[in-house]
Design a protein around this motif. Structure first.
Motif, PDB file in Angstrom:
ATOM      1  N   ARG A   1       1.912   1.528  -5.306  1.00  0.00           N
ATOM      2  CA  ARG A   1       1.140   0.363  -5.746  1.00  0.00           C
ATOM      3  C   ARG A   1       1.776  -0.315  -6.972  1.00  0.00           C
ATOM      4  NH1 ARG A   1      -3.859  -0.493  -3.552  1.00  0.00           N
ATOM      5  NH2 ARG A   1      -4.659   1.148  -2.155  1.00  0.00           N
ATOM      6  N   GLU A   2       2.595   0.405  -7.709  1.00  0.00           N
ATOM      7  CA  GLU A   2       3.264  -0.160  -8.875  1.00  0.00           C
ATOM      8  C   GLU A   2       4.550  -0.905  -8.521  1.00  0.00           C
ATOM      9  OE1 GLU A   2       2.311  -0.254 -12.102  1.00  0.00           O
ATOM     10  OE2 GLU A   2       0.383   0.609 -11.495  1.00  0.00           O
ATOM     11  N   LEU A   3       4.984  -0.836  -7.287  1.00  0.00           N
ATOM     12  CA  LEU A   3       6.206  -1.533  -6.891  1.00  0.00           C
ATOM     13  C   LEU A   3       6.018  -3.043  -7.026  1.00  0.00           C
ATOM     14  CD1 LEU A   3       7.240   0.481  -3.701  1.00  0.00           C
ATOM     15  CD2 LEU A   3       8.374   0.521  -5.933  1.00  0.00           C
ATOM     16  N   PRO A   4       7.014  -3.766  -7.545  1.00  0.00           N
ATOM     17  CA  PRO A   4       6.906  -5.227  -7.646  1.00  0.00           C
ATOM     18  C   PRO A   4       6.673  -5.857  -6.269  1.00  0.00           C
ATOM     19  CG  PRO A   4       8.775  -4.419  -8.913  1.00  0.00           C
ATOM     20  CD  PRO A   4       8.269  -3.255  -8.111  1.00  0.00           C
ATOM     21  N   GLY A   5       5.710  -6.767  -6.204  1.00  0.00           N
ATOM     22  CA  GLY A   5       5.423  -7.453  -4.951  1.00  0.00           C
ATOM     23  C   GLY A   5       4.525  -6.693  -4.001  1.00  0.00           C
ATOM     24  N   PHE A   6       3.954  -5.559  -4.465  1.00  0.00           N
ATOM     25  CA  PHE A   6       3.053  -4.798  -3.592  1.00  0.00           C
ATOM     26  C   PHE A   6       1.829  -5.635  -3.244  1.00  0.00           C
ATOM     27  CE2 PHE A   6      -0.703  -2.094  -3.085  1.00  0.00           C
ATOM     28  CZ  PHE A   6      -0.297  -1.265  -2.055  1.00  0.00           C
ATOM     29  N   THR A   7       1.503  -5.670  -1.940  1.00  0.00           N
ATOM     30  CA  THR A   7       0.317  -6.376  -1.451  1.00  0.00           C
ATOM     31  C   THR A   7      -0.623  -5.370  -0.816  1.00  0.00           C
ATOM     32  OG1 THR A   7       1.610  -8.372  -0.972  1.00  0.00           O
ATOM     33  CG2 THR A   7      -0.558  -8.195   0.052  1.00  0.00           C
ATOM     34  N   PRO A   8      -1.803  -5.135  -1.384  1.00  0.00           N
ATOM     35  CA  PRO A   8      -2.735  -4.168  -0.787  1.00  0.00           C
ATOM     36  C   PRO A   8      -3.314  -4.696   0.519  1.00  0.00           C
ATOM     37  CG  PRO A   8      -3.777  -5.306  -2.619  1.00  0.00           C
ATOM     38  CD  PRO A   8      -2.338  -5.761  -2.610  1.00  0.00           C
ATOM     39  N   THR A   9      -3.798  -3.795   1.351  1.00  0.00           N
ATOM     40  CA  THR A   9      -4.313  -4.190   2.664  1.00  0.00           C
ATOM     41  C   THR A   9      -5.490  -5.140   2.558  1.00  0.00           C
ATOM     42  OG1 THR A   9      -5.666  -2.176   2.680  1.00  0.00           O
ATOM     43  CG2 THR A   9      -3.541  -2.076   3.793  1.00  0.00           C
ATOM     44  N   GLU A  10      -6.289  -5.024   1.495  1.00  0.00           N
ATOM     45  CA  GLU A  10      -7.461  -5.888   1.379  1.00  0.00           C
ATOM     46  C   GLU A  10      -7.093  -7.343   1.131  1.00  0.00           C
ATOM     47  OE1 GLU A  10      -7.147  -3.499  -2.550  1.00  0.00           O
ATOM     48  OE2 GLU A  10      -6.897  -3.152  -0.384  1.00  0.00           O
ATOM     49  N   ARG A  11      -5.819  -7.607   0.856  1.00  0.00           N
ATOM     50  CA  ARG A  11      -5.373  -8.983   0.651  1.00  0.00           C
ATOM     51  C   ARG A  11      -4.513  -9.499   1.810  1.00  0.00           C
ATOM     52  NH1 ARG A  11      -2.525  -9.129  -5.020  1.00  0.00           N
ATOM     53  NH2 ARG A  11      -1.967 -11.190  -4.186  1.00  0.00           N
ATOM     54  N   TYR A  12      -4.570  -8.804   2.938  1.00  0.00           N
ATOM     55  CA  TYR A  12      -3.749  -9.199   4.082  1.00  0.00           C
ATOM     56  C   TYR A  12      -4.216 -10.503   4.733  1.00  0.00           C
ATOM     57  CZ  TYR A  12      -0.877  -4.963   4.416  1.00  0.00           C
ATOM     58  OH  TYR A  12       0.030  -3.976   4.200  1.00  0.00           O
TER      59      TYR A  12
ATOM     60  N   VAL B   1      -1.851   1.569   3.092  1.00  0.00           N
ATOM     61  CA  VAL B   1      -2.344   1.170   1.769  1.00  0.00           C
ATOM     62  C   VAL B   1      -1.857  -0.218   1.367  1.00  0.00           C
ATOM     63  CG1 VAL B   1      -2.613   3.519   0.951  1.00  0.00           C
ATOM     64  CG2 VAL B   1      -0.437   2.333   0.574  1.00  0.00           C
ATOM     65  N   GLY B   2      -0.770  -0.681   1.981  1.00  0.00           N
ATOM     66  CA  GLY B   2      -0.263  -2.000   1.629  1.00  0.00           C
ATOM     67  C   GLY B   2       1.188  -2.164   2.045  1.00  0.00           C
ATOM     68  N   LYS B   3       1.790  -3.282   1.633  1.00  0.00           N
ATOM     69  CA  LYS B   3       3.164  -3.574   2.024  1.00  0.00           C
ATOM     70  C   LYS B   3       3.955  -4.085   0.833  1.00  0.00           C
ATOM     71  CE  LYS B   3       3.972  -7.272   4.524  1.00  0.00           C
ATOM     72  NZ  LYS B   3       4.764  -8.143   3.609  1.00  0.00           N
ATOM     73  N   VAL B   4       5.260  -3.904   0.908  1.00  0.00           N
ATOM     74  CA  VAL B   4       6.199  -4.444  -0.064  1.00  0.00           C
ATOM     75  C   VAL B   4       7.328  -5.089   0.730  1.00  0.00           C
ATOM     76  CG1 VAL B   4       7.760  -3.968  -1.975  1.00  0.00           C
ATOM     77  CG2 VAL B   4       5.646  -2.652  -1.745  1.00  0.00           C
ATOM     78  N   GLU B   5       7.437  -6.416   0.615  1.00  0.00           N
ATOM     79  CA  GLU B   5       8.405  -7.183   1.390  1.00  0.00           C
ATOM     80  C   GLU B   5       8.201  -6.881   2.882  1.00  0.00           C
ATOM     81  OE1 GLU B   5      12.216  -6.501  -0.527  1.00  0.00           O
ATOM     82  OE2 GLU B   5      11.668  -7.826  -2.194  1.00  0.00           O
ATOM     83  N   ASP B   6       9.201  -6.362   3.575  1.00  0.00           N
ATOM     84  CA  ASP B   6       9.035  -6.139   5.021  1.00  0.00           C
ATOM     85  C   ASP B   6       8.792  -4.676   5.370  1.00  0.00           C
ATOM     86  OD1 ASP B   6      11.559  -5.386   4.302  1.00  0.00           O
ATOM     87  OD2 ASP B   6      12.615  -6.512   5.868  1.00  0.00           O
TER      88      ASP B   6
END
Length: 331
Positions: free
Chosen positions: A203-214, A224-229
């Protein structure tokens, strides 16, 4: 009737079908890794090996056509990746009578627990196959014993750059969440599997997008989320290498002496194959009712509820799957 007794124990084929379905339904929530492998349903004859067959891609052309000259025909070629199937199973002893009815609570409870156990067994074996791959990156250093740094965006990019250079394709489907064999489409991405301990660092990775913001994109099970691709899926069953890292712990989770090394497994389409825990041949329930005298139990005091299954998982293309070994922040 004799064949039913041989196959399922002392329950009917109808009740066995119910028990198998019950086991599969309770296995499904536990399964993470099994959803994204290339499925190879178990052969009917239950051979002790299975072949994953793939076509060899055609190479890009570097020479143009010559006017009026028909080029040579291309030949289809295939590669086989063979894996040996193992048999798995366990049982529980019971003393209350298990009646030949699906509604019996003992059978129901035992079927649920057996399904969960089967799923955990499958996940453990799949994780062992994946984390044994040869395409490996380290968060720092050049070997596992050097690791004392957590995951970074730069290392994720190094992994995905490697996958793309090897012509790996992003995952576009997964095995559906049902006892039956089926697939469902997913948004294209590389999939990363890791232990739940790493959630904070991811979650601390730059650009992390949590699933609740998909928004329109649907979250994957346990994602839990995505970072880039890359989409991150976490499970507590994806064990680290305990105490395998550096003796300089630098704030990483450790065994008291050395850093625990956490594999993050990045996979692409068709990077690994497996036998799906789906359909009629996935789990065979075994039930022996009490009150039936048999060898070793002349008074019929005991019965058993158990399961058997055949399974194997294997990386099919080492260049299409990669393992990043990193530490996990203690805080």
């Amino acid at each position: 009737m004799a064949s039913n007794i041989t196959t399922y124990g002392s329950i009917s084929q109808r009740t066995a079908a119910w028990a198998a379905t019950e086991m599969l339904q309770h296995a499904e929530p536990v399964l993470v890794l099994s959803k994204f492998g290339t499925p190879k349903p178990l052969p009917k004859n239950k051979a002790d090996s299975v072949k994953f067959r793939r076509p060899v891609p055609f190479k890009g052309l570097k020479t143009p056509l010559t006017e009026g000259v028909t080029p040579s025909a291309q030949q289809m070629q295939y590669e086989d990746v063979q894996a040996t199937i193992d048999q798995w199973g366990a049982f529980v002893e019971i003393t209350d009578k298990v009646q030949d009815l699906a509604e019996d609570p003992v059978l129901q409870d035992a079927a649920q627990l057996c399904g969960e156990q089967a799923a955990e067994t499958i996940e453990i074996q799949t994780w062992a196959a994946l984390r044994a791959g040869t395409n490996v990156f380290y968060a720092n250093g050049t070997k596992r014993a050097d690791v004392n740094t957590t995951i970074t965006l730069a290392k994720q990019r190094a992994v995905t750059r490697n996958l793309k250079a090897n012509r790996a394709k992003k995952v576009t489907s997964m095995i559906a969440s049902s006892p039956n064999y089926d697939t469902t489409p997913v948004a294209p991405a590389f999939i990363a599997f890791a232990h739940t301990d790493l959630e904070g660092d991811i979650r601390e990775l730059p650009g992390f997008t949590p699933t609740e913001r998909y928004g329109q994109m649907e979250a994957l099970p346990h994602e839990v989320g995505k970072v880039e691709d890359v989409r991150y899926i976490l499970s507590p069953m994806l064990d680290p290498f305990i105490g395998a890292g550096s003796s300089t712990t630098d704030g990483m989770v450790n065994d008291g002496s050395n850093v625990d090394v956490y594999p993050v497994m990045y996979v692409s389409k068709d990077s690994y194959g497996l036998i799906p825990l789906k359909g009629a041949n996935a789990i065979t329930p075994k039930v022996l009712n009490p009150d039936v005298p048999r060898g070793g139990d002349p008074l019929g005091q005991l019965g058993t509820v158990g399961w058997k299954s055949y399974y194997v998982a294997k990386i099919l293309n080492e260049g299409w799957a990669a393992r990043l070994e990193c530490g996990c922040s203690e805080v």
